[in-house]
Scaffold this active site. Structure first.
Site, PDB file in Angstrom:
ATOM      1  N   THR A  88      21.967  23.872 -38.401  1.00 16.36           N
ATOM      2  CA  THR A  88      22.807  24.777 -39.180  1.00 16.36           C
ATOM      3  C   THR A  88      21.908  25.834 -39.845  1.00 16.36           C
ATOM      4  O   THR A  88      20.714  25.608 -40.016  1.00 16.36           O
ATOM      5  CB  THR A  88      23.635  24.008 -40.224  1.00 16.36           C
ATOM      6  OG1 THR A  88      22.750  23.272 -41.055  1.00 16.36           O
ATOM      7  CG2 THR A  88      24.616  23.050 -39.546  1.00 16.36           C
TER       8      THR A  88
ATOM      9  N   THR B 268      21.177  27.508 -42.956  1.00 18.15           N
ATOM     10  CA  THR B 268      20.290  27.331 -44.111  1.00 18.15           C
ATOM     11  C   THR B 268      19.340  26.165 -43.899  1.00 18.15           C
ATOM     12  O   THR B 268      18.166  26.235 -44.261  1.00 18.15           O
ATOM     13  CB  THR B 268      21.112  27.133 -45.401  1.00 18.15           C
ATOM     14  OG1 THR B 268      21.969  28.270 -45.559  1.00 18.15           O
ATOM     15  CG2 THR B 268      20.222  26.991 -46.618  1.00 18.15           C
ATOM     16  N   CYS B 269      19.843  25.097 -43.301  1.00 18.38           N
ATOM     17  CA  CYS B 269      19.013  23.911 -43.062  1.00 18.38           C
ATOM     18  C   CYS B 269      17.840  24.246 -42.143  1.00 18.38           C
ATOM     19  O   CYS B 269      16.731  23.764 -42.347  1.00 18.38           O
ATOM     20  CB  CYS B 269      19.858  22.796 -42.445  1.00 18.38           C
ATOM     21  SG  CYS B 269      21.299  22.355 -43.439  1.00 18.38           S
ATOM     22  N   SER B 270      18.103  25.081 -41.140  1.00 26.11           N
ATOM     23  CA  SER B 270      17.083  25.419 -40.141  1.00 26.11           C
ATOM     24  C   SER B 270      16.185  26.575 -40.537  1.00 26.11           C
ATOM     25  O   SER B 270      15.022  26.619 -40.142  1.00 26.11           O
ATOM     26  CB  SER B 270      17.756  25.757 -38.803  1.00 26.11           C
ATOM     27  OG  SER B 270      18.433  24.631 -38.300  1.00 26.11           O
TER      28      SER B 270
ATOM     29  N   LEU C  66      14.540  22.774 -44.360  1.00 26.21           N
ATOM     30  CA  LEU C  66      13.500  21.983 -43.690  1.00 26.21           C
ATOM     31  C   LEU C  66      12.177  22.737 -43.574  1.00 26.21           C
ATOM     32  O   LEU C  66      11.124  22.176 -43.903  1.00 26.21           O
ATOM     33  CB  LEU C  66      13.975  21.495 -42.325  1.00 26.21           C
ATOM     34  CG  LEU C  66      12.926  20.774 -41.478  1.00 26.21           C
ATOM     35  CD1 LEU C  66      12.395  19.522 -42.171  1.00 26.21           C
ATOM     36  CD2 LEU C  66      13.498  20.423 -40.107  1.00 26.21           C
TER      37      LEU C  66
END
Length: 175
Positions: A53, A55-57, A61
């Site tokens: 996704t 923001t996560c990517s 992270l």
């Protein structure tokens, strides 16, 4: 959210490389317990809605990966990322992200996330049940500090990213 003091006891279904297995799929299933992961250790955990996704990517992270050594230097034994995704998705996401330091922990059934009180309905985005974004320091299975993104109480339809980031965690650890 009811504040819990200890991380919930669950079994995580993970996949690990097994050098004794020849062929195109040198992996085997390995159950990892909460106690195995957290007992006698100080661990930074961050949880996010989903692998692959935006923001996560792009931020969540990668920044923990970037600050990993600085975080570990603050008396931390491990840095873990939990998501309500299965082991195969987490593995491929880690590969795609080039994540080599942060341990990606799949919570495929959402059991840990549910017991943490962080399982939210993201059906408005087509995600189904996912984790609310948060981070925490776990010290010997006890939650030392937790940062929960705002809007959790009303299952905000947005995806705030203000306090569970790596820089906020590092600032806390440096005290």
């Amino acid at each position: 959210m009811a504040v819990i003091e200890k991380v919930p006891s669950v079994i995580f279904k993970t996949r690990v490389r097994d050098e004794s297995i020849d062929g195109p799929n040198p992996f085997r299933w390995q159950d990892r317990t909460t106690e195995e992961l957290f007992a006698g250790k100080r661990v930074v955990v961050f949880s996010l809605p989903g692998a692959f996704t935006p923001t996560c990517s792009s931020t969540h992270l990668p920044r923990y990966e970037e600050l990993y050594d600085e975080i570990k230097a603050q008396g931390v034994d491990a840095v873990m990322c939990i998501s309500v995704n299965d082991a195969f998705v987490m593995f491929q996401w880690g590969k795609a992200q080039g994540a080599e330091k942060v341990f990606l922990l799949p919570d495929g059934n959402g059991e840990f996330t549910r017991k943490m009180g962080m399982l939210v309905d993201k059906s408005n985005l087509g995600f189904g049940l996912r984790s609310w974004r948060y981070s925490m320091v776990v010290n010997d299975c006890t939650i030392e500090k937790i940062f929960i993104e705002p809007g959790y109480e009303d299952n905000c339809p947005a995806d705030p990213f203000e306090v569970s980031d790596a820089d906020t965690m590092l600032a806390y650890l440096k005290g």
